[in-house]
Design a protein around this motif. Structure first.
Motif, PDB file in Angstrom:
ATOM      1  N   SER A   1      -6.222  -4.742   0.286  1.00 57.58           N
ATOM      2  CA  SER A   1      -6.739  -3.450   0.096  1.00 57.58           C
ATOM      3  C   SER A   1      -7.591  -3.062  -0.914  1.00 57.58           C
TER       4      SER A   1
ATOM      5  N   TYR B   1     -10.611  -2.247   3.674  1.00 53.82           N
ATOM      6  CA  TYR B   1      -9.639  -3.386   3.914  1.00 53.82           C
ATOM      7  C   TYR B   1     -10.203  -4.795   4.166  1.00 53.82           C
TER       8      TYR B   1
ATOM      9  N   GLU C   1      -5.675   7.020   2.096  1.00 52.54           N
ATOM     10  CA  GLU C   1      -5.805   5.535   2.884  1.00 52.54           C
ATOM     11  C   GLU C   1      -7.265   5.578   3.428  1.00 52.54           C
ATOM     12  N   ASP C   2      -7.726   6.757   3.885  1.00 50.46           N
ATOM     13  CA  ASP C   2      -8.814   6.424   4.471  1.00 50.46           C
ATOM     14  C   ASP C   2     -10.178   6.193   3.748  1.00 50.46           C
TER      15      ASP C   2
ATOM     16  N   GLN D   1       0.942  -1.145  -0.071  1.00 48.61           N
ATOM     17  CA  GLN D   1      -0.013  -0.070   0.154  1.00 48.61           C
ATOM     18  C   GLN D   1       0.873   1.184   0.002  1.00 48.61           C
ATOM     19  N   ASP D   2       1.799   1.421   1.013  1.00 51.23           N
ATOM     20  CA  ASP D   2       2.444   2.554   1.068  1.00 51.23           C
ATOM     21  C   ASP D   2       3.155   3.133  -0.247  1.00 51.23           C
TER      22      ASP D   2
ATOM     23  N   LEU E   1       0.823   4.008  -3.087  1.00 50.41           N
ATOM     24  CA  LEU E   1       0.090   5.296  -2.954  1.00 50.41           C
ATOM     25  C   LEU E   1       1.061   6.480  -3.361  1.00 50.41           C
TER      26      LEU E   1
END
Length: 647
Positions: A283, A278, A273-274, A18-19, A22
């Motif tokens: 994700s 999940y 992310e919000d 994810q990190d 993004l």
């Protein structure tokens, strides 16, 4: 001149990716991630706001406060060329700065200065209060040390002062009173009494005597000196604080601004992310991307991930999808007019982009209302020089280009009207002089408004055809066109004594249109309600009268500006009879008055042209309500980072 085509995507990937994913998407930026709402599948959930989300938001707020404080200590530009232009400076990321220490230092110094300012205000108020007691040359301690005499210090309203004075003079033999000072309402007095005078307390109570609380610390004069000394100390604290903050500004301001932009990007990532959903290991992301950039988006998603670790599905966005974000794409002339559309509302994805449709009309309305060759030339010169010699933020530059585009047709209309600075320099009118033939101008304005309304109805028909609703074209567009054109034919034939056949045709067209409105405008209703609503809709034809009258503002505003300019020219002409001083004064008045009239007329033309677009034009075909496209990088506030922050 269109709405950018969008593709909707759904992306599933392992949470461990994810990190990095993004960050790649933020670098790509041209992706709009949407909220997915409450999940309906068991095992899939939204995450509550993380603690770091609130902590980062708090840090950004403190950063912004520190930056705004330090920015007030930036040296004022000395050259006028440095004062203009508002383009953000460019900077690179990854600065090395003890952020929290600097923020705390700025905050602490600011609080110290604030306390000093408040203390100076309190000292000033205290001095004002004590200034009425300067005649009292003894201290509280000295007054309290008297054993047989009681001292009372306080105020007595002026209306009761004589009663107190008479009582003490006649009946209170053991009491004396000294009037130390007075203002518009009260006397400031010192009473000395042996305590044996009966009725003294009652008289003072009836006279609204208010004791004044003397403080320890010497006489009033000594207390005033102490306040002055403390005020000087507080002023030194403020001066030292300004020097300290100026030093911090010179050393850290730019770095703090860079850090702010970096933190803002981090916060944008947390917001992204919000919007995800999940599961235990996966994700889920949904959003939109411009269709022409799907390939670049696919590459940004893939990065160096193994294809087995994500699943991407992309398809053209549905025309009736209300969540599709809107990006407008227009040529260089129409581009500045996008702000007119955005101020009203972005179009829905299923609608036409109205920017190119309103551009020629807005240009025409504005140029008619301003309608002066000289004003158009000044507008063109000012905007062109500003764009050429100074750097601006994109929004500011677009606003300048907006008025630059408007200035050229304004000059053309000024030539047609024969207006150059309100007649300051006489030139022949190529078409007509509205100040002499204003009735023709009013008729032309209404005729132009009629065409404008017809175009709006025609665009509604085009939109209905795009939506696959040909019946709506007949019942909701052609019906009103028949009514309006038919009534126009009847009116013109009557006024001009034309061929009676045209009058008959006009009546027939109006009747056919009225029947269509009456019977089919409320076709979703049943029974008598259909006829009732149809009758109500037919009554709405009266609103078109108001719409047409509204276009007379084109003439009214143009004449208002022209007559103001003409009046200033007359005043200047009268002053020239006074010789050289008169010529100088006339020149100053004429230049100042025409600059003011240019501002006032431009503002009026801007607002009223917008009003004609919003009310008379958009009301015929434009629904609006589109959502703006939001990329993953925030709009820079202080500096323009050359590249996303390396993380």
């Amino acid at each position: 001149m269109a709405i950018v085509k969008m593709s909707a995507f759904q992306l599933i990937f392992f949470a461990s990716e994810q990190d990095a994913l993004l960050q790649r998407l933020q670098t790509f930026d041209r992706v709009h991630i949407v909220e997915q709402g409450e999940p309906t599948v068991e095992g899939i959930h939204a995450l509550p706001l993380a603690k770091e989300h609130n902590a980062l938001q708090s840090q950004i707020s403190r950063l912004e406060e520190a930056i705004e404080t330090l920015r007030s200590y930036v040296p004022v530009p000395t050259r006028w060329t440095e004062k203009l232009g508002n383009a953000l400076p460019q900077a690179t990321a990854n600065v090395d700065i003890p952020v929290e220490e600097v923020i705390d230092e700025v905050h602490d110094e600011t609080e110290t200065m604030h306390r000093a300012i408040e203390k100076i205000k309190a000292n000033a108020e205290k001095k004002q209060e004590l200034s009425h007691w300067t005649a009292l040359d003894v201290s509280k301690e000295q007054l309290s040390s008297m054993r047989s005499i009681q001292a009372m210090v306080g105020t007595i309203p002026q209306r009761w002062a004589d009663d107190v004075r008479k009582f003490i003079a006649v009946e209170a033999k053991g009491t004396t009173v000294e009037f130390l000072d007075a203002d518009a309402k009260v006397y400031y007095v010192l009473l000395l009494t042996n305590g044996k005078d009966e009725g003294l307390n009652a008289v003072l109570r009836d006279a609204s005597f208010q004791p004044f609380p003397l403080e320890e610390g010497g006489t009033i004069a000594e207390q005033l000196q102490a306040l002055d000394k403390d005020t000087m100390a507080q002023e030194k604290t403020i001066a030292d604080g300004k020097v300290h903050l100026k030093r911090l500004c010179d050393k850290w301001l730019t770095s703090l601004e860079v850090v702010y932009e970096e933190k803002a990007e981090q916060f944008a990532l947390l917001n992204a992310e919000d919007r995800l959903l999940y599961s235990k290991m996966l994700s889920f992301m949904k959003g939109y991307v411009p269709t022409e950039e799907v390939d670049a988006f696919t590459e940004a998603v893939a990065g160096n991930m193994d294809p087995s670790r994500y699943l991407l599905d992309i398809a053209p966005a549905a025309l009736n999808d209300p969540d599709v974000p809107i990006l407008l794409q227009n040529n260089a002339i129409a581009k500045p007019f996008e702000n007119i559309v955005k101020t009203y509302s972005l179009p829905l994805y299923k609608e036409m982009d109205p920017t190119g449709l309103i551009t020629p009309w807005y240009i025409l309305f504005f140029s008619i209302m301003l309608g002066d060759l000289g004003y158009g030339a000044l507008l063109f010169l000012g905007t062109t020089l500003a764009l050429h010699f100074f750097d601006w933020k994109p929004n500011t530059a677009m606003s300048l280009r907006f008025f630059q585009v408007l200035s050229i047709p304004t000059m053309v209309v000024g030539l047609c009207f024969g207006s150059l600075f309100g007649g300051l320099i006489p030139i022949p009118a190529l078409v007509l002089d509205p100040m002499k033939d204003f009735m023709t101008m009013i008729v032309a304005s209404v005729a132009l408004g009629f065409i404008h309304l017809m175009v709006g109805l025609g665009l509604k028909g085009v939109q209905l055809m795009r939506e696959g609703n040909p019946k709506g074209v007949v019942y909701d567009v052609f019906s009103w066109m028949f009514i309006l054109v038919g009534l126009l034919m009847v009116a013109l034939t009557t006024i001009l004594n034309g061929n009676p056949l045209f009058k008959t045709v006009g009546f027939v067209m109006a009747i056919v249109g009225a029947a269509l409105v009456l019977l089919f405008s409320a076709r979703d209703e049943k029974g008598i309600g259909r006829f009732t609503w149809g009758l109500y809709n037919l009554y709405g034809a009266t609103s078109y009268i108001g719409d047409l009258v509204s276009y007379t503002r084109l003439t009214a505003i143009m004449l208002a500006g022209a007559y103001i300019g003409y009046a200033m020219n007359m005043i200047g002409g009268m002053l020239t009879g006074l010789g050289v001083p008169g010529f100088v004064l006339a020149a100053l008045i004429i230049v100042g008055a025409h600059l003011f009239n240019l501002f006032l007329s431009s503002l009026s033309s801007y607002v009223h042209a917008m009003r004609l677009i919003y009310v008379e034009f958009f009301g015929k075909f434009f629904e609006g309500g589109g959502k703006p496209f939001r990329g993953m990088r925030p709009e820079p506030k202080y500096v323009d980072l050359q590249s996303p922050r390396e993380r």
